[in-house]
Design an enzyme around this catalytic site. Structure first.
Site, PDB file in Angstrom:
ATOM      1  N   CYS A   1      -3.864  29.897 -24.577  1.00 49.29           N
ATOM      2  CA  CYS A   1      -4.660  29.270 -23.515  1.00 49.29           C
ATOM      3  C   CYS A   1      -4.640  27.745 -23.605  1.00 49.29           C
ATOM      4  O   CYS A   1      -4.577  27.051 -22.587  1.00 49.29           O
ATOM      5  CB  CYS A   1      -6.093  29.786 -23.504  1.00 49.29           C
ATOM      6  SG  CYS A   1      -6.957  29.674 -25.082  1.00 49.29           S
TER       7      CYS A   1
ATOM      8  N   HIS B   1     -12.084  29.572 -25.514  1.00 47.00           N
ATOM      9  CA  HIS B   1     -11.041  29.571 -24.497  1.00 47.00           C
ATOM     10  C   HIS B   1     -10.853  28.155 -23.957  1.00 47.00           C
ATOM     11  O   HIS B   1     -11.772  27.343 -24.003  1.00 47.00           O
ATOM     12  CB  HIS B   1     -11.456  30.526 -23.361  1.00 47.00           C
ATOM     13  CG  HIS B   1     -10.375  30.819 -22.376  1.00 47.00           C
ATOM     14  ND1 HIS B   1      -9.151  31.323 -22.746  1.00 47.00           N
ATOM     15  CD2 HIS B   1     -10.323  30.675 -21.024  1.00 47.00           C
ATOM     16  CE1 HIS B   1      -8.395  31.480 -21.668  1.00 47.00           C
ATOM     17  NE2 HIS B   1      -9.091  31.085 -20.614  1.00 47.00           N
TER      18      HIS B   1
ATOM     19  N   ASP C   1      -8.741  29.632 -14.649  1.00 41.66           N
ATOM     20  CA  ASP C   1      -8.551  30.378 -15.902  1.00 41.66           C
ATOM     21  C   ASP C   1      -7.076  30.729 -16.093  1.00 41.66           C
ATOM     22  O   ASP C   1      -6.486  31.436 -15.268  1.00 41.66           O
ATOM     23  CB  ASP C   1      -9.419  31.653 -15.860  1.00 41.66           C
ATOM     24  CG  ASP C   1      -9.613  32.254 -17.242  1.00 41.66           C
ATOM     25  OD1 ASP C   1      -8.683  32.202 -18.059  1.00 41.66           O
ATOM     26  OD2 ASP C   1     -10.723  32.765 -17.506  1.00 41.66           O
TER      27      ASP C   1
END
Lengths: 230, 230
Positions: free
Chosen positions: B71, B177, B195
């Protein structure tokens, strides 16, 4: 996070790589860049007009083709993920997800990597993955069919168009190309191409009639005209 | 191209893969899905309000993290490409372009693949790639700093924010994240999270104060709080 001017160190390395490229300048006109002031105005007007509905389900899955000849595979992957089609097998970790590397059911990936893929095999791939596809070759459809299909899909969230066209009509370098269409501006009759070769050209609006002409070109590999999938 | 109901053949294969997953349901509230009617309303209002300018340069480079622990790398790649930073070396074919696999200058990729990456090393990576970065750890900033920085970057096209946060505050599964922030809605004080785990959650709006709380959490690997990069 911002661009930093001291990035000139890279320029030295570039001098040794004369044949490599950092993007291409998008020829405008005929295209209008998505992020330009005019592009943003077209976007806002099309949003107001209700023909950017499909954009909201498509753009969350917009991706860069992972190989220079994978435009067809990347276009299909974007649309399959946007339609929330479950591949029924793992991608990575526990996740099921469509990646170009999983789209090998109609043509071996090594063939696509070296030669690209034809319109017919892209249709085959989308069907193999579980999508409902109608294909329109330019010799069996007309520009008003494209306009009607695009206006309808751009106004809904459950169908998406993929264009198969020749870049030359937009004064772009390169030949045959595939990309999903991300929206429609009725007032100017323009379509938003979400170009999957994002390392080359940004997303851009083009006149629909010119897109039709770019579809109405012969793919030398098959001897048939290009077209679109809906 | 549409979803086809006969895709039940895949369901048979699924029965044999009980531990695999097709996306997660986004907990709403607190989030609002980007493509939902309310999400589209927030988008249209924020666009009208001038705080979606950054979106137009960022979303053309929005990508899926290529590994479950990438991520941080994917967030950096999205922003570097959005800022049109030339990596100064080839990606594939003749093209220079930032791909996660090229972001190996602060932590070896095999380490990131197995353990993810810390806030500090993401800052290191962005700088190593030539970006101008300011980092704000939650213990050295306040929610009004985040709001001011986001409002400014969302109103321009030359800076972007990356959030480092804990998913638990949004009732999402998973832990720490990273993702870029794609816009700001001033009226409701909400931020749009693009995201990068697109196989898991779609883009979504979240209350900025909750995002701040999610940043103001301790990363057990470093013992320091998370935060954001601007």
């Amino acid at each position: 996070i911002k661009y930093l001017a001291r990035h000139v160190v890279a320029a030295d390395r570039l001098a040794m790589e004369v044949a490599s490229l950092y993007r291409r300048v998008l020829p405008t006109p005929p295209a209008v860049e998505f992020a330009s002031p005019e592009g943003r105005r077209l976007f806002a007007e099309a949003l107001e007009g209700g023909t950017m509905e499909g954009f909201f389900s498509l753009v969350p899955h917009f991706q860069t083709q992972s190989e220079p000849a994978f435009c067809g595979l990347a276009s299909i992957a974007v649309v399959l993920n946007a339609l929330a089609i479950d591949p029924g097998r793992r991608w990575k970790g526990p996740w099921r997800w469509f990646d170009e590397s999983m789209l090998d059911c109609c043509e071996p990936l090594h063939v696509v990597r070296s030669q690209g893929i034809t319109f017919g095999k892209v249709v085959c791939l989308a069907r193999c993955a579980g999508a409902s596809v109608r294909c329109f070759r330019a010799d069996h459809a007309a520009v008003h069919d494209l306009r009607a299909h695009l206006a309808r899909c751009a106004s809904s969230r459950d169908c998406h168009l993929i264009a198969s066209y020749h870049r030359g009509h937009f004064k772009q370098t390169g030949g045959g190309h595939f990309s999903p269409i991300g929206g429609y501006h009725a007032g100017t009759d323009m379509a938003l191409i979400l170009d999957v070769a994002r390392f080359k050209y940004p997303p851009h609006w083009v006149p629909l009639t010119l897109l039709w002409e770019a579809m109405n070109t012969t793919d030398k590999t098959t001897g048939f005209p290009r077209g679109y999938l809906s």
